[in-house]
Design an enzyme around this catalytic site. Sequence first.
Site, PDB file in Angstrom:
ATOM      1  N   GLU A 446       0.676  -1.108  -0.557  1.00 23.73           N
ATOM      2  CA  GLU A 446      -0.167   0.221   0.269  1.00 23.73           C
ATOM      3  C   GLU A 446       0.511   1.075   0.130  1.00 23.73           C
ATOM      4  OE1 GLU A 446      -2.489  -0.129   3.187  1.00 23.73           O
ATOM      5  OE2 GLU A 446      -3.497  -1.514   1.719  1.00 23.73           O
ATOM      6  N   GLU A 522      -4.669  -9.138   0.988  1.00 23.16           N
ATOM      7  CA  GLU A 522      -5.449  -8.613   1.716  1.00 23.16           C
ATOM      8  C   GLU A 522      -6.770  -8.237   1.717  1.00 23.16           C
ATOM      9  OE1 GLU A 522      -2.930  -5.567   4.026  1.00 23.16           O
ATOM     10  OE2 GLU A 522      -5.219  -4.525   5.027  1.00 23.16           O
TER      11      GLU A 522
END
Length: 824
Positions: A446, A522
């Site tokens: 991220e 995720e």
Amino acid sequence: MLLTHIKHLTVVAAVAVMIITGTAAAQTSNTKPIREQLLLDFGWKFHLGDAASIEGDFGYGKAASFAKAAEASGPADPDFNDTTWRTVDIPHDWAVELEFVHIKDKTLHDHGFKPIGRQFPQTSIGWYRRSFTVPQSDSGKRIAVKFDGVFRDCIVWLNGQFLGRNLSGYSEFIFDITDYLNYGKKNVLVVRADATQAEGWFYEGAGIYRHTWLMKYPSLHIPQYGTFVTTEVHKNTTTVNIETNVFNERDAQANCTLLSTIIDDHEKIVGTVLSEPLSFSPHEQKMLHQNLEVSNPQLWSPESPYLYKLVSVVQYGNEPVDRTETTFGIRTIKFDKDNGVFLNGKRIEIKGVCCHQDHAGVGSALPDRLQYYRIERLKEMGVNAYRTSHNPPTPELLEACDKLGMLVMDENRLMGSTPELMGQFEHLILRDRNHPSVIIWSVGNEEWDIHDSDVGANIARSLIRLQQKLDPSRLCTYAADNGNGYKGINSVVDVRGVNYFNRGDIDKYHREHPEQPVWGTEEASTYLTRGIYATDTVNGYVTDYDVNKPGYGALAEEWWKHFATRLWFGGGFVWTGFDYRGEPSPYTWPCISSHFGIMDVCGFPKNNFFYYQSWWSDKDVLHLAPHWNWEGKEGQPIDVWCQSNCDSVELFLNKKSLGRKKMELNSHLEWKVSYEPGTLEARGWKSGKALTTKVETTGKPARIQLSPDRSAIYADGGDVCVVNVSVLDAQGREVPIADNLIRFETNNKANIIGVGNGNPSSHELDKYLDGHYQRRLFNGKCQVIVQSTREPGSIVLKATSEGLKTATLTIKAEPAQSRPFVAE
């Protein structure tokens, strides 16, 4: 010539047998060990410093510590008096020892309200000192110190000499100290750890929280992580390719051969190869390439984690000069664009979890056994894959994954292509590339500011080039939370990682980029608080039903049903396997930890544990929630959930049927039941097999129950027993709503090192430095972690609570051939 060849093979076989049996493996002719790796964990002196005060930091910085060699000031001075400092053993996390602090500060919030950071100078610097001796007989060897992990930004001195600095709290580092040693005299190793700056947005701890080592090896040697094993699996054989780096650090020429031997888990030799004679110039390194054939190999998998061992011996004639061991497994892994992930030629669904590295009671400083305990809990749930979010893991975690059978997505901490960040990634790969559990490298997570850009793509390319150079046997991925975005990092990684499938149209992404394998790096982020069945915003609790999620997330059933129907989607990793300190969500203070875990920080299961166990494991599952202690709610409706993989389930209240329902694939069942005390029972049927389970209205707590994970541990000063604590009523039934305060004490064969209860809003201490340990039950449970001393015998743990019958537990501390350690 044939006779000569036979004699050569006979000599090789004879030497190989000596190597395996130990007659020449670890010792030279004068019985001195060839190579030693000594644990340097015991007997450190510790004291907090001060980031804002020279006086509070023991005078450090007052003098020019880096102007001249051996002129270190403050605690780095070898003559500094540390007799009033506290003695600690490593691993050590000083942050978990601190009181919680509540002020408005994002870093404090993200790290679980422990006073670490620039605003807390008096609790963000830690000094460590350790004295040791090296005998004169070791002169001529190379000597090094290795730190598996120090959080963070640490400076290291030996005998007042500056050795170096290490920035990341997750990367190991090694210093060759041969030139700095006082042989036969006292040596003083000093570490200053500076945790004022964070690396993550979650609890990270502080201090020397992973093992430390003193390493001794010959000048002609195999460097650390100097072997690399890859395998090519054929029908009935496997080719084992071996790369071995040999380094001559002598000032003179050296001659040797390299003998490489593979043994199976029964200590049987399955292959051996001897190199041609080698000649090294002074300070020359050479990379040697060898290969062996293993017939009828046992393949490594989560179901059968079979391990082999490579024994590498550098020898002069038949005399061993250096020896190393490398554990590896034989397996294949394939990421297929159309059908997902294949292990050993068979399709598997990735049933994974993301995990941070902290645990109740100990923070980030986990004893080795806790790594195994946590992996065992995950495997019980049906998990087969583990993402090391968001940093290189401790080596013992990967050892547990290798031995117990858990696939690993091994993740880099911070993306970058500078020498510092490339170096961190290089250390990760070199250290971990022989682990069969590791199936893929993650270059990052991220990185919002760069992942859609050319800059992000360029950095990723640099990291991937390094990865392919060091380990061409694996692919790479990136945990991306940018929906359908392809430009940037996603365009250059091998396997597209998706963080939260519902942030975009992943089906559309797959159609537009059909050649790129996809998996969920995720998913979910479901909120649950163990044992809570009504939202409580004052105390910061959510319900233990699968009904709460953030806007970007998904419920357990939502994400898994979505993935399970798409073969090309290679499965995914749930956020998270365990609750973790910091990043409290959806609430802030009084919450000090997350609610994302399928289990709490102790490893106690929430109800979603049984959902995943139903559909991820091969166990027969029938689980009812909630408990049935609802005094004052007689006649009111209670939501009853059943997690099961039965074909159908019938529910009974006090023997009266409330109806039978059919279970749909990857689902659960619900009833709304008017409460009355008694027995709520479920009867399930699975392929004609009957299962039953029940919850009962219990009486008041009457006695304490102690449930150890093992009845015996090793008396090595590091092994632990995880003891789960509950209370029972007069009829021996566990009371699920109990909140009694439990006090603990042990005899002198053990130490308590931490307590916890899984309450995400508890501000109780995890560690009681005065030894007076206690913890309140949270919804009927708490945990105490007991660590052995180095003295065998019987460990006695006693638990008391006002008004309850005392519990006493005896744990055997068995003699063990513990890892060699540096004497205190």
